[in-house]
Design an enzyme around this catalytic site. Structure first.
Site, PDB file in Angstrom:
ATOM      1  N   SER A  51       0.937  -1.179  -0.232  1.00 18.36           N
ATOM      2  CA  SER A  51       0.258   0.052  -0.253  1.00 18.36           C
ATOM      3  C   SER A  51       0.717   1.477  -0.030  1.00 18.36           C
ATOM      4  O   SER A  51       0.628   2.523  -0.931  1.00 18.36           O
ATOM      5  CB  SER A  51      -0.493   0.217   1.384  1.00 18.36           C
ATOM      6  OG  SER A  51      -1.437  -0.992   1.484  1.00 18.36           O
ATOM      7  N   ILE A  53       2.078   2.964   2.487  1.00 25.11           N
ATOM      8  CA  ILE A  53       1.722   4.037   3.535  1.00 25.11           C
ATOM      9  C   ILE A  53       2.855   4.676   4.377  1.00 25.11           C
ATOM     10  O   ILE A  53       2.735   3.086   5.230  1.00 25.11           O
ATOM     11  CB  ILE A  53       0.227   3.209   3.912  1.00 25.11           C
ATOM     12  CG1 ILE A  53      -0.916   2.807   2.799  1.00 25.11           C
ATOM     13  CG2 ILE A  53       0.087   4.686   4.958  1.00 25.11           C
ATOM     14  CD1 ILE A  53      -1.778   2.778   3.232  1.00 25.11           C
ATOM     15  N   HIS A  55       2.512   4.696   8.015  1.00 23.54           N
ATOM     16  CA  HIS A  55       1.790   4.567   8.683  1.00 23.54           C
ATOM     17  C   HIS A  55       1.570   5.291   9.816  1.00 23.54           C
ATOM     18  O   HIS A  55       3.132   5.654  10.273  1.00 23.54           O
ATOM     19  CB  HIS A  55       1.458   3.257   9.527  1.00 23.54           C
ATOM     20  CG  HIS A  55       0.316   2.475   8.675  1.00 23.54           C
ATOM     21  ND1 HIS A  55      -1.018   2.150   8.516  1.00 23.54           N
ATOM     22  CD2 HIS A  55       0.895   1.318   7.526  1.00 23.54           C
ATOM     23  CE1 HIS A  55      -1.136   1.436   7.343  1.00 23.54           C
ATOM     24  NE2 HIS A  55      -0.089   1.042   7.428  1.00 23.54           N
ATOM     25  N   ARG A 315       3.339 -10.426   1.741  1.00 22.42           N
ATOM     26  CA  ARG A 315       3.608  -9.621   2.651  1.00 22.42           C
ATOM     27  C   ARG A 315       4.243 -11.078   3.648  1.00 22.42           C
ATOM     28  O   ARG A 315       4.039 -12.070   3.528  1.00 22.42           O
ATOM     29  CB  ARG A 315       2.190  -9.562   4.113  1.00 22.42           C
ATOM     30  CG  ARG A 315       2.041  -8.205   3.297  1.00 22.42           C
ATOM     31  CD  ARG A 315       0.572  -7.749   3.168  1.00 22.42           C
ATOM     32  NE  ARG A 315      -0.614  -8.354   3.233  1.00 22.42           N
ATOM     33  CZ  ARG A 315      -1.751  -8.127   3.462  1.00 22.42           C
ATOM     34  NH1 ARG A 315      -1.753  -8.155   3.406  1.00 22.42           N
ATOM     35  NH2 ARG A 315      -2.642  -9.305   2.466  1.00 22.42           N
ATOM     36  N   CYS A 442      -2.446   3.634 -20.705  1.00 19.17           N
ATOM     37  CA  CYS A 442      -2.632   2.310 -21.942  1.00 19.17           C
ATOM     38  C   CYS A 442      -1.429   1.744 -21.139  1.00 19.17           C
ATOM     39  O   CYS A 442      -0.856   0.587 -22.355  1.00 19.17           O
ATOM     40  CB  CYS A 442      -1.758   3.469 -22.986  1.00 19.17           C
ATOM     41  SG  CYS A 442      -0.051   3.681 -23.012  1.00 19.17           S
ATOM     42  N   CYS A 447       4.180   3.500 -25.769  1.00 15.12           N
ATOM     43  CA  CYS A 447       5.568   3.323 -26.184  1.00 15.12           C
ATOM     44  C   CYS A 447       6.329   2.589 -25.632  1.00 15.12           C
ATOM     45  O   CYS A 447       7.429   2.564 -25.488  1.00 15.12           O
ATOM     46  CB  CYS A 447       6.245   4.479 -25.391  1.00 15.12           C
ATOM     47  SG  CYS A 447       5.362   3.999 -23.420  1.00 15.12           S
TER      48      CYS A 447
END
Lengths: 484, 113, 414
Positions: A51, A53, A55, A315, A442, A447
């Protein structure tokens, strides 16, 4: 003498957020440091699929290593992000109560926050709706943690490695550790590519850390990886969600959350399934459907047509359910840094510092370098320059005016810049992680062929040999037309 | 009786042809002609590409200027794959005359300077 | 700052047609900005034939079709810049573009957006399974094969029966790959019937309907896919799984208007995922027009050309200050209609208007009915309608002038 030629003071196994941050921390000292990574790039395990994050630290149980390192680590991110030239924003997090009886849980979480020393604020329904207009209208209240942040997970790892290499750390990619032995106080780490010697070994192998630890001594913990599946949406989603938004936490983790990437993409997930195969990063429809329905519970009007990717990451949960940061029982020179699941990114800077200052320092003497380079060479970030400066910059650096990735507006110059640094990408995915080329709506449809040519030219390869990701992930398999 | 889809235009009529070569389902006369050809001597136009000899990693598109018998398509491809041409190329330029004695030529379909 | 009357962003079929039409109507100060190295857009890689039947009454390949327009652009001496990438656009029509590093700023009186579309990716359809290579969009596979000269696989499954997928089935087969099957999640094909015949049946490639990929498997490169049948809610039906060993999955799962620049200027977007426009193809941003696949994805390039002309015409009127904007009539998609373009008609228009629409599902024996309130404006019989085929309806000026309320377009069974 030959034996001592490739002798390291410290050898790190695993190039995720922990391995690379420890490497960078060690690079401040006069030491021979090496990092062994099984894949062809750093940050391709859990660190590249989570994620992202930072925390705040209110959530872990007081007294755990998770609580300790999360709170400390969170405070260190402003400085680290600045030194590594990585985007980091403290957007704050909201933990949402959707039913009246959950308000009590919020109160107890607020209490826990106080114990952990984390600033939080309880909000009523009206205040939550003002902050998050798209939230489930049945919201009853929320816990705001203003210090929570988001970071670019790919660059955080890559730049830590780059900076470590700027300071002399060696990176050994494509080396899968097979065996570790010890002779006359020197570890011999045998990989599929060769042998590496070191006085100290740090095990930061993520989901594989159990296997590595077992090579030294029997261990009383086990990695039980949990897979998390996510949805990633396109950007131009600013204002749709403004904070990281959590449901109330449960036994299995923090639940299906919403967060933003530092580029403004909306993301939600993860699921949480125990898995057997450590490297299984597949997704499946039932799980994705369940993630989606949990997500809809928090935010009912997700623009699903903006989804550009689904992915999963594993994880490294262990049977201890806390971080494991300690030397092997039989040998202080072998240090395990395992089970670094959430809040691992937030904790990483503090973990790295603890590992070096306490655990490594305990076994070898650390002498600070006088020529340590604290900052990576700044990225020419065309977005942040403003149009006038950009025009001027581009005039002097024409390759920065040749847009390769139209969705994300990434130029040839930016791609080449990643190739001409330490910890350079060797694959299309490596480029995508470092400068976002191919990350847009896309997904590389326009590319990718150019990026194959750029990589082929840089490494003097045939386009047939250019990899998308890991070994064997070539995109082109043959040439057609025999005409000369 | 045989049923198939007309490939003459994007409309794609469902054609039915009976054993007396009576065609139904066609919206235009070309459909009738196509249906009869399709059971007597089905033909197809090949569109593909060949290498440009004096440009690195460059292909130029080509086609048969007439439809050729369907059963010769793969044989024709083997011949076309070995062809090449020097740039500049001009649309309509002939690369190979009368491929497999079908009367069709392989012609360039793209201009390259 | 340099000023230009009309800037056209995108030099493909739509953009070239817009430029030629504007020129014809007396606008001479035109500039086409093309991001690639040559004009023509995606047609450059569409080397198969089937283009131009409406426009030229003959069957051309993509490059042949586009060169007819490039030649006209040259004859008309319309300026264009290739390798010019627009990096910024503002509401007051200031455009910044970069060409090999030189950033130019120009102010336009009118802009025509003709930026085409992009392909939905594996992520967009949430393709479940392993993270492996060998999953590639049809257009990208087409570029590698037709432009660069590379094969992307030897044993290929194609997901999605849109025309690009069908065309690629034939192209890959001709160039030596084994195309095992085409799988389509809907109960009907999204491609033209003729392409099912000449691209699949000709080569004995089976087409499976109501079936999709439920899992991709492969450690590094794709090793196999599982196909599953789906029910009417698009859920996999257990027990219908079919495993196919293959090294490549080609995706032809839809095209989406490419509108990142319109997002910069906050242009309102409609159900086509492109801008909403009036009958001059003008978006809700004053003086900014849109046409071709960046407005809505077309089935046939000839119609893209026609729409480009409409936009070029609209831009010419705008530059000459001939658009009044004295109120608009909304056009609403009704029963079984997924969208109608344009979404608005200028009440005071003195021109006929063509409505372009698509249906939600295949139906037989239908009337396409245009209504204003309870009043029927037009009623057109169709033997059969399919979502893959765009329906064109002409509304004459006298009919438009009778209308006061919004228009609804809907299907009505016979």
């Amino acid at each position: 003498m030959e034996n001592l030629k490739n002798l390291h003071d410290v050898l790190i196994i695993g190039g995720g957020i922990i391995g690379t941050f420890v490497a960078r921390e060690l690079s401040k000292y006069d030491l021979e440091v090496g990092l062994i990574e099984a894949k062809n790039d750093v940050g391709d395990g859990c660190s590249g699929a989570n994620s992202a994050i930072i925390h705040s630290g209110y959530d872990p149980l007081p007294g755990t290593l998770k609580a300790k390192f999360n709170v400390l680590g969170n405070l260190m991110w402003d400085e680290i992000a600045e030194e590594l030239d990585v985007h980091f924003y403290r957007i704050g997090s909201l933990t949402i109560a959707l039913e009246d009886n959950q308000l009590e849980v919020l109160n107890s979480l607020a209490h826990r926050a106080k114990e952990n020393g984390v600033e939080v604020k309880l909000l009523n329904a009206k205040e939550v709706k003002e902050l998050e207009p798209n939230i489930n209208p049945n919201v009853k209240g929320a816990l705001l943690a203003p210090t929570a942040g988001i970071v670019d997970p790919f660059l955080a790892v890559v730049k830590a490695m780059e900076n470590a290499m700027d300071n002399g750390v060696k990176l050994y990619l494509n080396n899968r550790v097979e065996k570790i032995t010890k002779e006359e106080n020197i570890y011999i780490v045998k990989t599929n590519k060769g042998e590496y010697k070191s006085r100290v070994v740090i095990n930061a192998a993520g989901v594989h850390s159990g296997e590595i630890a077992n090579m030294i001594e029997p261990i009383d913990w086990k990695v039980i990886p949990r897979k998390g599946e996510y949805f990633l949406l396109d950007h131009f989603m600013y204002g749709f969600v403004n904070h990281t938004i959590f449901p109330l936490p449960s036994e299995k983790g923090k639940g299906v959350l919403f967060t933003l990437t530092t580029s403004g993409n909306l993301m939600f997930g993860p699921s949480s399934e125990e898995i057997e195969d450590l490297d299984d990063v597949s997704t499946d429809k039932l799980t994705l459907d369940s993630v989606k329905s949990q997500a809809l519970n928090l935010i009912p009007n997700i623009p699903m047509h903006k989804v550009i990717r689904v992915f999963s990451g594993n994880r490294p949960t262990t049977t201890r359910h806390d971080f494991i940061i300690e030397p092997a029982k039989s040998d202080k020179n072998f240090i395990n840094v395992a089970g670094i699941e959430s809040p691992g990114f937030a904790s990483a800077p503090a973990i790295a510092k603890y590992v070096v200052d306490e655990l490594v320092n305990d076994v070898i003497s650390l002498k600070e370098k006088n020529n340590y380079i604290s900052h990576v060479r700044k990225h020419p970030n065309l977005y942040d320059m403003g149009l006038e400066n950009r025009a001027k910059f581009v005039e002097n650096n024409p390759e920065f005016g040749e847009v390769i990735c139209n969705c994300e507006k990434i130029s040839l110059g930016e791609i080449k810049d990643t190739l001409n640094r330490n910890c350079a990408p060797t694959s299309i995915k490596g480029i995508k992680k470092r400068c976002r080329a191919g990350f847009g709506s896309c997904q590389g449809g326009f590319c990718q062929s150019r990026i194959i040519e750029i990589l082929a030219e840089h490494y003097n390869l045939s386009p047939l040999d250019v990899l998308y990701d890991k070994e064997g992930s070539n995109i082109l398999i043959d040439t057609i037309k025999e005409g000369k | 009786m045989k049923e198939f889809t007309c490939i003459i235009c994007p409309r794609g009529c469902q054609l039915i042809i009976d054993k007396n070569n009576n065609v139904t389902g066609n919206a235009c006369p070309r459909g009738k002609e196509y249906a009869i050809n399709e059971i007597t001597n089905p033909t197809r136009t090949i569109t593909t590409s060949i290498r440009v000899s004096n440009r690195i990693d460059t292909l130029v598109s080509v086609k048969t200027n007439l439809a050729i018998p369907k059963n010769l398509v793969f044989e024709a491809m083997e011949i076309i794959n070995k062809l090449s041409i020097g740039a500049p190329t001009k649309i309509g330029q002939i690369v190979l005359k009368n491929i497999l004695d079908t009367g069709a030529d392989i012609i360039i379909t793209k201009n390259i300077d | 700052m340099k000023t230009v009357d009309l800037v056209i962003i995108g030099g493909g079929s739509a953009g070239m047609a817009a430029a030629l039409q504007a020129k014809k109507e007396g606008i001479s100060d035109i500039l086409i900005l093309e991001k690639d190295e040559c004009l023509g857009g995606i047609l450059n890689q569409c080397i198969h034939n089937g283009f131009g039947l409406t426009e030229f009454k003959e069957e051309l390949t993509g490059p042949e079709y586009l060169w007819r327009f490039v030649d006209q652009i040259h004859e008309e001496k319309i300026p264009y810049i290739c390798n010019a990438q627009v990096i910024d656009l503002s509401k007051d029509k200031i455009i910044k573009y970069s060409k090999y590093g030189l950033v130019e700023t120009i102010k336009a009186k009118a802009i025509v957006m003709a930026t085409g579309c992009y392909e939905r990716s594996a992520g967009a359809i949430q393709l479940p399974g392993d993270r492996c290579t060998g999953v590639i969009t049809a257009g990208l596979a087409q570029k590698y094969l037709n432009i660069k000269g590379y094969m992307v696989g030897k044993r290929v499954v194609i997901l999605g029966s849109g025309d690009i997928g069908l065309i690629m089935a034939r192209r890959l087969t001709l160039e030596g790959a084994k195309v095992i099957c085409v799988s389509e999640i809907m109960p009907y094909s999204a491609g033209l019937n003729r392409n099912i015949q000449q691209c699949l049946k000709d080569y004995d490639i089976p087409l499976y309907l109501s079936r999709t990929v439920s899992k991709v498997v492969g450690k590094n490169r794709l090793e196999k896919v599982t196909l599953s049948s789906v029910d009417e809610n698009m859920n996999f039906i257990p027990g219908t799984e079919m495993e196919i060993e293959c090294d490549t999955l080609v995706l032809s799962v839809g095209l989406v208007p490419y509108i990142s620049l319109l997002n910069y200027i906050g242009c309102p977007i409609g159900p086509t995922k492109g801008a909403i426009v009036n009958n001059y193809m003008e978006t809700k941003i004053d003086g900014v027009f849109a046409c071709g696949n960046c407005l809505h994805v077309h089935d046939v390039v000839d119609f893209v050309t026609e729409e480009g002309r409409n936009a070029g015409h609209g831009a010419a009127l705008y530059i000459k200050n001939l658009i009044k904007n004295d109120g608009e009539i909304s056009v609403i998609p009704g029963r079984e209609i997924s969208y109608v373009v344009p979404q608005f008609i200028d009440k005071k228009t003195n021109e006929n208007v063509t409505l372009k629409l698509r249906v939600r599902k295949p139906l037989k024996d239908q009337f396409v009915v245009v209504k204003s309130g309870d009043r029927i404006i037009s009623k057109t019989y169709k033997l059969g309608v399919v979502p893959s085929e765009m329906i064109l309806l002409n509304l004459s000026i006298d009919k438009i002038n009778e209308i006061n309320e919004e228009l609804t377009v809907e299907l009505e069974g016979k």
